[in-house]
Design an enzyme around this catalytic site. Structure first.
Site, PDB file in Angstrom:
ATOM      1  N   LYS A 141      14.521 -24.259  22.391  1.00 58.62           N
ATOM      2  CA  LYS A 141      13.888 -24.480  21.094  1.00 58.62           C
ATOM      3  C   LYS A 141      14.097 -25.954  20.750  1.00 58.62           C
ATOM      4  O   LYS A 141      15.206 -26.361  20.374  1.00 58.62           O
ATOM      5  CB  LYS A 141      14.566 -23.575  20.067  1.00 58.62           C
ATOM      6  CG  LYS A 141      14.086 -23.738  18.664  1.00 58.62           C
ATOM      7  CD  LYS A 141      13.035 -22.729  18.340  1.00 58.62           C
ATOM      8  CE  LYS A 141      12.463 -22.922  16.954  1.00 58.62           C
ATOM      9  NZ  LYS A 141      11.095 -22.490  16.840  1.00 58.62           N
ATOM     10  N   GLU A 178       9.341 -23.813  22.580  1.00 55.28           N
ATOM     11  CA  GLU A 178      10.038 -22.571  22.205  1.00 55.28           C
ATOM     12  C   GLU A 178      10.414 -21.788  23.447  1.00 55.28           C
ATOM     13  O   GLU A 178       9.601 -21.673  24.367  1.00 55.28           O
ATOM     14  CB  GLU A 178       9.129 -21.709  21.331  1.00 55.28           C
ATOM     15  CG  GLU A 178       8.792 -22.373  20.020  1.00 55.28           C
ATOM     16  CD  GLU A 178       8.000 -21.439  19.125  1.00 55.28           C
ATOM     17  OE1 GLU A 178       8.600 -20.883  18.203  1.00 55.28           O
ATOM     18  OE2 GLU A 178       6.807 -21.263  19.370  1.00 55.28           O
ATOM     19  N   ASP A 180      -2.330 -21.172  16.827  1.00 57.91           N
ATOM     20  CA  ASP A 180      -1.034 -20.771  16.276  1.00 57.91           C
ATOM     21  C   ASP A 180      -0.224 -21.962  15.768  1.00 57.91           C
ATOM     22  O   ASP A 180       0.300 -21.923  14.652  1.00 57.91           O
ATOM     23  CB  ASP A 180      -0.241 -20.004  17.352  1.00 57.91           C
ATOM     24  CG  ASP A 180       1.039 -19.381  16.801  1.00 57.91           C
ATOM     25  OD1 ASP A 180       1.044 -19.002  15.606  1.00 57.91           O
ATOM     26  OD2 ASP A 180       2.030 -19.266  17.549  1.00 57.91           O
ATOM     27  N   HIS A 233       5.032 -24.322   7.113  1.00 56.99           N
ATOM     28  CA  HIS A 233       6.481 -24.433   6.865  1.00 56.99           C
ATOM     29  C   HIS A 233       7.109 -25.631   7.576  1.00 56.99           C
ATOM     30  O   HIS A 233       8.200 -26.060   7.229  1.00 56.99           O
ATOM     31  CB  HIS A 233       7.204 -23.119   7.180  1.00 56.99           C
ATOM     32  CG  HIS A 233       7.405 -22.845   8.636  1.00 56.99           C
ATOM     33  ND1 HIS A 233       6.419 -22.353   9.444  1.00 56.99           N
ATOM     34  CD2 HIS A 233       8.485 -22.990   9.437  1.00 56.99           C
ATOM     35  CE1 HIS A 233       6.882 -22.209  10.669  1.00 56.99           C
ATOM     36  NE2 HIS A 233       8.141 -22.587  10.697  1.00 56.99           N
ATOM     37  N   LYS A 237      10.569 -28.838   6.671  1.00 59.31           N
ATOM     38  CA  LYS A 237      11.775 -29.096   7.470  1.00 59.31           C
ATOM     39  C   LYS A 237      12.311 -30.466   7.081  1.00 59.31           C
ATOM     40  O   LYS A 237      11.548 -31.381   6.796  1.00 59.31           O
ATOM     41  CB  LYS A 237      11.433 -29.025   8.960  1.00 59.31           C
ATOM     42  CG  LYS A 237      11.026 -27.605   9.358  1.00 59.31           C
ATOM     43  CD  LYS A 237      11.022 -27.396  10.837  1.00 59.31           C
ATOM     44  CE  LYS A 237      10.563 -25.978  11.146  1.00 59.31           C
ATOM     45  NZ  LYS A 237      11.581 -25.110  11.687  1.00 59.31           N
ATOM     46  N   HIS A 246       1.024 -27.094  12.600  1.00 56.12           N
ATOM     47  CA  HIS A 246       2.307 -27.800  12.644  1.00 56.12           C
ATOM     48  C   HIS A 246       2.215 -29.153  13.381  1.00 56.12           C
ATOM     49  O   HIS A 246       2.684 -30.171  12.886  1.00 56.12           O
ATOM     50  CB  HIS A 246       3.381 -26.959  13.335  1.00 56.12           C
ATOM     51  CG  HIS A 246       3.539 -25.574  12.775  1.00 56.12           C
ATOM     52  ND1 HIS A 246       3.364 -25.280  11.439  1.00 56.12           N
ATOM     53  CD2 HIS A 246       3.865 -24.393  13.363  1.00 56.12           C
ATOM     54  CE1 HIS A 246       3.588 -23.982  11.242  1.00 56.12           C
ATOM     55  NE2 HIS A 246       3.886 -23.432  12.390  1.00 56.12           N
ATOM     56  N   LYS A 305       5.172 -21.711  24.642  1.00 56.52           N
ATOM     57  CA  LYS A 305       6.120 -20.596  24.608  1.00 56.52           C
ATOM     58  C   LYS A 305       6.837 -20.537  25.947  1.00 56.52           C
ATOM     59  O   LYS A 305       6.289 -20.969  26.967  1.00 56.52           O
ATOM     60  CB  LYS A 305       5.375 -19.272  24.394  1.00 56.52           C
ATOM     61  CG  LYS A 305       4.616 -19.188  23.073  1.00 56.52           C
ATOM     62  CD  LYS A 305       5.545 -18.893  21.927  1.00 56.52           C
ATOM     63  CE  LYS A 305       4.771 -18.632  20.640  1.00 56.52           C
ATOM     64  NZ  LYS A 305       5.637 -18.692  19.452  1.00 56.52           N
ATOM     65  N   ARG A 363       0.819  -1.220   0.000  1.00 50.78           N
ATOM     66  CA  ARG A 363       0.000   0.000   0.000  1.00 50.78           C
ATOM     67  C   ARG A 363       0.848   1.263   0.000  1.00 50.78           C
ATOM     68  O   ARG A 363       0.426   2.287  -0.471  1.00 50.78           O
ATOM     69  CB  ARG A 363      -0.897   0.001   1.240  1.00 50.78           C
ATOM     70  CG  ARG A 363      -2.128  -0.860   1.038  1.00 50.78           C
ATOM     71  CD  ARG A 363      -3.118  -0.618   2.142  1.00 50.78           C
ATOM     72  NE  ARG A 363      -2.648  -1.264   3.344  1.00 50.78           N
ATOM     73  CZ  ARG A 363      -3.374  -2.145   4.048  1.00 50.78           C
ATOM     74  NH1 ARG A 363      -4.598  -2.435   3.676  1.00 50.78           N
ATOM     75  NH2 ARG A 363      -2.896  -2.702   5.120  1.00 50.78           N
TER      76      ARG A 363
HETATM   77  C1  BG6 Z   1       4.912 -20.115  13.488  1.00 49.70           C
HETATM   78  C2  BG6 Z   1       4.192 -19.621  14.734  1.00 49.70           C
HETATM   79  O1  BG6 Z   1       4.015 -20.746  12.631  1.00 49.70           O
HETATM   80  O2  BG6 Z   1       5.924 -21.033  13.846  1.00 49.70           O
HETATM   81  C3  BG6 Z   1       5.171 -19.032  15.718  1.00 49.70           C
HETATM   82  O3  BG6 Z   1       3.251 -18.632  14.362  1.00 49.70           O
HETATM   83  C4  BG6 Z   1       6.297 -19.997  15.993  1.00 49.70           C
HETATM   84  O4  BG6 Z   1       4.514 -18.682  16.947  1.00 49.70           O
HETATM   85  C5  BG6 Z   1       6.917 -20.477  14.671  1.00 49.70           C
HETATM   86  O5  BG6 Z   1       7.270 -19.339  16.782  1.00 49.70           O
HETATM   87  C6  BG6 Z   1       7.979 -21.525  14.912  1.00 49.70           C
HETATM   88  O6  BG6 Z   1       8.608 -21.855  13.698  1.00 49.70           O
HETATM   89  P1  BG6 Z   1      10.092 -22.420  13.667  1.00 49.70           P
HETATM   90  O7  BG6 Z   1      10.357 -22.778  12.260  1.00 49.70           O
HETATM   91  O8  BG6 Z   1      10.972 -21.328  14.196  1.00 49.70           O
HETATM   92  O9  BG6 Z   1      10.113 -23.592  14.601  1.00 49.70           O
END
Ligand code: BG6
Length: 482
Positions: A335, A214, A233, A176, A180, A238, A330, A47
């Site tokens: 991680k 995470e 989320d 995504h 992986k 996932h 979270k 925009r």
């Molecule tokens: C995203 C979530 O889809 O995946 C986030 O919205 C999360 O909250 C993230 O932190 C984690 O992805 P990755 O690839 O860093 O494990």
């Protein structure tokens, strides 16, 4: 090396975070590796009123900040002239007409439209592309990021709008996690070997755990997270996708239709059990970290869950009676994302032992240290038979000495190649909403406080109790990178 055919890659919302952090760095890596065709063009749409040069200089900054390898000026000089900017709104027709004439000048037959914009714009973008005839000009692909709706009804409405403008084969819905390496390796492990698959069922498997932990909090996304929470989320997408990859039947071939047909089949058989026992947690402060309720944009009495532990069952021939425990949170220890297949103990162990042998298990690690570890029992050297656990460990980086591509590199390249195997189909997304709706409805209609947990732990005690009730416990994931 694979090289995708030439196309024009349009990024809606190019001025936003996703484009800067993920898309441009991924496109640059594909360019570096020679996987992106030298005639491919990148069009940024937003925009704000940028010039082509504004776009180029912002994207250069993004690469320096978020790029994967060393910033390479010569490579950038080669790519930069292929970036151009088109200004427009997401509502209405004008912007899309402008985009149509912009694309005519670039004269490609294949157009990829990527919505790196807030979800509230998805339907207008699909309709706008449709109204400008860009949905069926040449080979058009519509790439869209989660969240796909906020519940089953809104997901159906979104799918309906998209499918009014595009055929399902043109739509690439991103999760995504599917790109992986370890997620993709689940299929290779199961279907390219003969030693795993015969025991991959309720006769031998005791239960399965899927963890996505995470250490960070909600990172300034208070507004979004208050609406979403952990279930919308990451669980709805996932975690359920990882569970489905573990549980699916072997597809006849590894293509988009066969793989996704199998995933939908297993998702249809999946449901949450003991919905009232699901653990919905929320982090509280510890060691100087703020509590969720103190985060910016969060209600000071919020009940939103930043942690969930849920038991799934799959009512089919292969998995009847095998619990799939999934958890994510979270502000946990580290991680760490992994899948653990716990085997049953042998029906009879012919040795004298002081402690019974531990159950065998296979750990599929996504983060850290992508790889696979198998634990089994072995004889301790010495007279007599004494058992202890031993393990066989496979680490991607040690074995193959090659860089693992970032998930977005894989996904963008696949989209350019027209391969939708790692993308989600409308029916998959809807099944996944069906699975989590009872959890969401029960939690949102209840009044109780979440199970609080201190940040920097593995989550609330209630989640340990959930497994302890059946004599099980959560696997402790690896926390340090090797
Ligand atoms: C995203 C979530 O889809 O995946 C986030 O919205 C999360 O909250 C993230 O932190 C984690 O992805 P990755 O690839 O860093 O494990």
């Amino acid at each position: 090396m694979v090289k995708a055919p030439a196309c024009t890659f349009v990024i809606f919302g190019v001025s936003g975070d996703l484009a800067a952090r993920k898309l441009i760095p991924a496109l640059f890596e594909l360019h570096r590796e020679g996987a992106m065709h030298e005639a491919t063009q990148i069009v940024g749409y937003a925009r704000r009123e940028w010039s082509d040069d504004d776009l180029r200089s912002r994207m250069r900054d993004a690469l320096i900040k978020y790029g994967h390898g060393e910033f390479d000026q010569a490579l950038w000089d080669d790519l930069a002239p292929r970036l151009s900017f088109c200004h427009g709104d997401y509502d209405g027709h004008e912007g899309y007409q402008a985009l149509a004439s912009h694309l005519s000048k670039l004269a490609h037959d294949t157009h990829l439209f990527y919505t790196a914009t807030p979800p509230s714009t998805y339907e207008s973008i699909a309709n706008g592309l449709g109204s400008a005839g860009l949905n069926h000009r040449g080979d058009a692909r519509f790439i869209i990021e989660k969240p796909f709706g906020t519940d089953l009804d809104s997901a159906k409405a979104l799918n309906a709008t998209i499918l009014k403008n595009f055929d399902e084969e043109q739509v690439y819905r991103i999760d995504h996690y599917l790109a992986k390496e370890t997620a993709q390796n689940i299929a290779a492990l199961r279907f390219a070997n003969t030693i795993f698959e015969p025991t991959w069922n309720s006769q031998y498997v005791d239960h399965v755990q899927v963890t996505m932990a995470e250490p960070m909090g909600i990172e300034g996304r208070g507004g979004f997270y208050e609406q979403a929470g952990v279930v919308r989320d990451v669980v709805q997408n996932h975690l359920l996708q990882l569970a489905a990859l573990v549980a699916t039947e072997p597809p006849a071939s590894y293509d988009a239709k066969s793989v996704r047909d199998e995933k939908v089949k297993v998702l249809r058989a999946m449901h949450c059990v003991q919905v009232g026992d699901a653990v919905m947690g929320q982090y509280i402060s510890s060691n100087g970290d703020s509590s969720y309720r103190d985060e910016e944009g969060v209600d000071s009495r919020s009940r939103q869950a930043t942690y969930a532990a849920i038991e799934l069952r799959i009512d089919n021939w292969r998995w009847a009676g095998v619990p799939f425990y999934i958890r994510s949170g979270k502000r946990l220890v580290s991680k760490s994302s992994e899948i653990v297949i716990y085997y049953k103990t042998p029906p009879h162990v012919p040795f004298q032992f002081r402690k019974p042998p531990r159950e065998d298990r296979i750990v599929l690690r996504l983060v850290p240290n992508e790889g696979i570890s198998i634990r089994y029992n072995a004889k301790v050297p010495g007279q007599g038979i004494s058992l202890n656990t031993a393990s066989m460990d496979f680490y991607y980086n040690e074995q193959f000495k090659r860089r693992n591509p970032d998930a977005y590199e894989t996904l963008l390249l696949d989209a350019m190649m027209g391969d939708a195997t790692l993308f989600m189909r409308a029916d998959e997304v809807e099944e996944q909403w069906r699975i989590v709706m009872p959890i969401l409805n029960t939690w949102e209609n209840a009044n109780e406080e979440p199970a609080f947990y201190e940040s920097g732990t593995w989550g609330p005690e209630e989640a340990d109790d959930m497994l302890a009730r059946s004599g099980r416990r959560w696997h402790a994931p690896q926390t340090e990178s090797r």
